[in-house]
Design a protein around this motif. Structure first.
Motif, mmCIF file in Angstrom:
data_model
loop_
_atom_site.group_PDB
_atom_site.id
_atom_site.type_symbol
_atom_site.label_atom_id
_atom_site.label_comp_id
_atom_site.label_asym_id
_atom_site.label_seq_id
_atom_site.Cartn_x
_atom_site.Cartn_y
_atom_site.Cartn_z
ATOM 1 N N GLY A 169 11.496 14.763 14.371
ATOM 2 C CA GLY A 169 11.538 16.110 13.820
ATOM 3 C C GLY A 169 10.747 16.300 12.542
ATOM 4 N N MET A 170 10.049 15.272 12.071
ATOM 5 C CA MET A 170 9.252 15.405 10.850
ATOM 6 C C MET A 170 8.022 16.270 11.102
ATOM 7 S SD MET A 170 9.191 11.705 8.979
ATOM 8 C CE MET A 170 10.700 10.852 8.516
ATOM 9 N N SER A 171 7.612 16.992 10.071
ATOM 10 C CA SER A 171 6.347 17.718 10.153
ATOM 11 C C SER A 171 5.206 16.708 10.110
ATOM 12 C CB SER A 171 6.215 18.690 8.980
ATOM 13 O OG SER A 171 6.149 17.982 7.755
ATOM 14 N N ARG A 172 4.015 17.134 10.534
ATOM 15 C CA ARG A 172 2.876 16.214 10.545
ATOM 16 C C ARG A 172 2.517 15.695 9.153
ATOM 17 N NH1 ARG A 172 -0.893 19.209 15.164
ATOM 18 N NH2 ARG A 172 0.250 18.348 16.959
ATOM 19 N N PRO A 173 2.420 16.579 8.123
ATOM 20 C CA PRO A 173 2.110 16.053 6.788
ATOM 21 C C PRO A 173 3.155 15.061 6.276
ATOM 22 C CG PRO A 173 1.748 18.418 6.862
ATOM 23 C CD PRO A 173 2.456 18.052 8.133
ATOM 24 N N ARG A 174 4.446 15.367 6.549
ATOM 25 C CA ARG A 174 5.506 14.468 6.076
ATOM 26 C C ARG A 174 5.457 13.127 6.816
ATOM 27 N NH1 ARG A 174 12.053 15.373 6.090
ATOM 28 N NH2 ARG A 174 12.534 13.859 4.455
ATOM 29 N N ALA A 175 5.214 13.182 8.126
ATOM 30 C CA ALA A 175 5.106 11.945 8.902
ATOM 31 C C ALA A 175 3.953 11.088 8.386
ATOM 32 C CB ALA A 175 4.898 12.269 10.380
ATOM 33 N N LEU A 176 2.831 11.731 8.051
ATOM 34 C CA LEU A 176 1.683 10.994 7.522
ATOM 35 C C LEU A 176 2.007 10.402 6.158
ATOM 36 C CD1 LEU A 176 -1.224 10.183 8.084
ATOM 37 C CD2 LEU A 176 -1.971 12.276 6.940
ATOM 38 N N ALA A 177 2.748 11.150 5.330
ATOM 39 C CA ALA A 177 3.126 10.656 4.002
ATOM 40 C C ALA A 177 4.041 9.439 4.119
ATOM 41 C CB ALA A 177 3.809 11.766 3.207
ATOM 42 N N PHE A 178 5.003 9.487 5.039
ATOM 43 C CA PHE A 178 5.899 8.350 5.244
ATOM 44 C C PHE A 178 5.125 7.147 5.764
ATOM 45 C CE2 PHE A 178 9.478 11.219 4.759
ATOM 46 C CZ PHE A 178 10.475 10.385 4.286
ATOM 47 N N ASN A 179 4.155 7.405 6.645
ATOM 48 C CA ASN A 179 3.337 6.313 7.161
ATOM 49 C C ASN A 179 2.517 5.670 6.050
ATOM 50 O OD1 ASN A 179 0.476 5.481 8.458
ATOM 51 N ND2 ASN A 179 2.140 5.056 9.890
ATOM 52 N N LEU A 180 1.971 6.499 5.141
ATOM 53 C CA LEU A 180 1.220 5.969 4.004
ATOM 54 C C LEU A 180 2.117 5.094 3.140
ATOM 55 C CD1 LEU A 180 -1.241 5.843 2.121
ATOM 56 C CD2 LEU A 180 -0.456 7.995 1.091
ATOM 57 N N PHE A 181 3.350 5.567 2.908
ATOM 58 C CA PHE A 181 4.298 4.797 2.104
ATOM 59 C C PHE A 181 4.545 3.420 2.715
ATOM 60 C CE2 PHE A 181 8.737 3.477 1.548
ATOM 61 C CZ PHE A 181 8.807 3.355 0.168
ATOM 62 N N SER A 182 4.826 3.387 4.018
ATOM 63 C CA SER A 182 5.126 2.105 4.659
ATOM 64 C C SER A 182 3.881 1.216 4.742
ATOM 65 C CB SER A 182 5.709 2.329 6.060
ATOM 66 O OG SER A 182 4.765 2.928 6.917
ATOM 67 N N SER A 183 2.703 1.817 4.920
ATOM 68 C CA SER A 183 1.472 1.040 5.014
ATOM 69 C C SER A 183 1.149 0.335 3.706
ATOM 70 C CB SER A 183 0.296 1.942 5.414
ATOM 71 O OG SER A 183 0.483 2.479 6.702
ATOM 72 N N MET A 184 1.422 0.993 2.580
ATOM 73 C CA MET A 184 1.124 0.411 1.282
ATOM 74 C C MET A 184 2.032 -0.767 0.942
ATOM 75 S SD MET A 184 -1.558 1.688 -0.103
ATOM 76 C CE MET A 184 -2.230 1.615 1.570
ATOM 77 N N ALA A 185 3.102 -0.946 1.729
ATOM 78 C CA ALA A 185 3.991 -2.087 1.498
ATOM 79 C C ALA A 185 3.253 -3.404 1.712
ATOM 80 C CB ALA A 185 5.204 -2.002 2.414
ATOM 81 N N THR A 186 2.207 -3.390 2.542
ATOM 82 C CA THR A 186 1.408 -4.600 2.751
ATOM 83 C C THR A 186 0.751 -5.031 1.450
ATOM 84 O OG1 THR A 186 0.941 -3.907 5.026
ATOM 85 C CG2 THR A 186 -0.450 -5.637 4.108
ATOM 86 N N LEU A 187 0.163 -4.071 0.735
ATOM 87 C CA LEU A 187 -0.476 -4.363 -0.551
ATOM 88 C C LEU A 187 0.546 -4.863 -1.562
ATOM 89 C CD1 LEU A 187 -2.859 -4.305 -2.510
ATOM 90 C CD2 LEU A 187 -2.408 -1.869 -2.869
ATOM 91 N N VAL A 188 1.704 -4.213 -1.609
ATOM 92 C CA VAL A 188 2.747 -4.622 -2.547
ATOM 93 C C VAL A 188 3.204 -6.053 -2.257
ATOM 94 C CG1 VAL A 188 5.095 -4.144 -3.359
ATOM 95 C CG2 VAL A 188 3.531 -2.258 -2.905
ATOM 96 N N GLY A 189 3.409 -6.350 -0.974
ATOM 97 C CA GLY A 189 3.829 -7.695 -0.598
ATOM 98 C C GLY A 189 2.798 -8.742 -0.950
ATOM 99 N N ALA A 190 1.515 -8.416 -0.743
ATOM 100 C CA ALA A 190 0.445 -9.360 -1.048
ATOM 101 C C ALA A 190 0.374 -9.662 -2.540
ATOM 102 C CB ALA A 190 -0.890 -8.807 -0.559
ATOM 103 N N VAL A 191 0.476 -8.627 -3.366
ATOM 104 C CA VAL A 191 0.398 -8.815 -4.822
ATOM 105 C C VAL A 191 1.589 -9.622 -5.329
ATOM 106 C CG1 VAL A 191 0.444 -7.639 -7.050
ATOM 107 C CG2 VAL A 191 -0.962 -6.727 -5.194
#
Length: 259
Positions: A169-191
């Protein structure tokens, strides 16, 4: 370049490519496609768990029994969390009108499913960052191969996650924002891994197990029951084919990058 710089670059590339893949799905998928493509998401989630994440967890020093127990505890935790969300939802309405309210909302998408996918995917991506950093610390070439393998299996999984977010039920912009948040976890984990690799290594199999638990729970408890609303042969065959395709895409991504 230092292991830290290499790991950060790999984390950024993985995050950007994952976000672009999710954006492509989010902004090109027609609404009528989403219920069927959820079948693909189920396959991608289960394929990622049983072909990628759990095998990685079992390859660490932790015992298989401990990893399996963590998966079990994780599933129970997500069950309780979902119960708490439902309990809160029920108690903000008049109890006398609950039955009619539940019937009216029986076929609405559940936002909690999308939130749980984001949590599970963030944990998974965080651990991916740790794995990338560990490989770069060991050897630069090993780090590059590991990063490519992780990116390859992330793309089909992120496509599946994007579909789940839309379905919830998420809107497209919100779904993309949540995806960006989860994707950046890779960078956080690496650092974080580069700065404190030794202390985090022992937690990797348990983090992987918790990520697996969240994905299994979402696929089996929240998504699969919705497929049973339509039982005609054509729809059932299409659903099964898309589930198999989701699993196969994870497998092919893994095999192609290794060969």
């Amino acid at each position: 370049m230092t292991p830290l710089m290499n790991s950060m670059l790999a984390g950024v590339v993985a995050g950007v490519l994952s976000m672009l893949c999710a954006a492509l799905v989010i902004y090109t998928a027609r609404p009528a496609w989403v219920p069927l493509l959820v079948s693909y998401a189920i396959g991608a989630l289960l394929g990622a768990v049983f072909l990628e994440i759990l095998p990685h967890a079992f390859h660490h020093e932790a015992s298989p029994e401990a990893v399996s127990a963590t998966v079990l505890v994780g599933i129970l935790i997500f069950f309780l969390l979902e119960k708490l969300v439902l309990w809160r939802h029920v108690h903000v309405h008049d109890v006398a009108g609950l039955e009619a309210h539940a019937h009216a909302h029986a076929h609405e998408p559940q936002g909690r499913t999308g939130a749980m996918v984001v949590v599970g995917d963030s944990v998974h991506n965080f651990v991916d960052g740790i794995i990338i950093a560990a490989a770069f610390v060991s050897d630069t070439r090993l780090g590059m191969v590991t990063a490519l393998a992780i990116i390859a299996h992330e793309l089909p999984q992120e496509a599946g996650d994007a579909l789940v977010l839309l379905h919830s039920g998420m809107s497209r912009p919100r779904a993309l924002a949540f995806n960006l948040f989860s994707s950046m976890a890779t960078l956080v984990g690496a650092v974080i891994a580069c700065l404190a690799l030794q202390s985090l290594q022992k937690w990797v199999p348990y983090l992987l197990a918790l990520a697996s638990a969240s994905m299994i729970y979402v696929a089996v408890a929240d998504l699969i029951p919705g497929l049973h609303r339509r039982v005609d042969l054509r729809t059932s065959a299409l659903q099964m084919g898309l589930i198999v395709l989701g699993v196969a895409s994870i497998h092919w991504a893994h095999v192609l990058i290794l060969e």
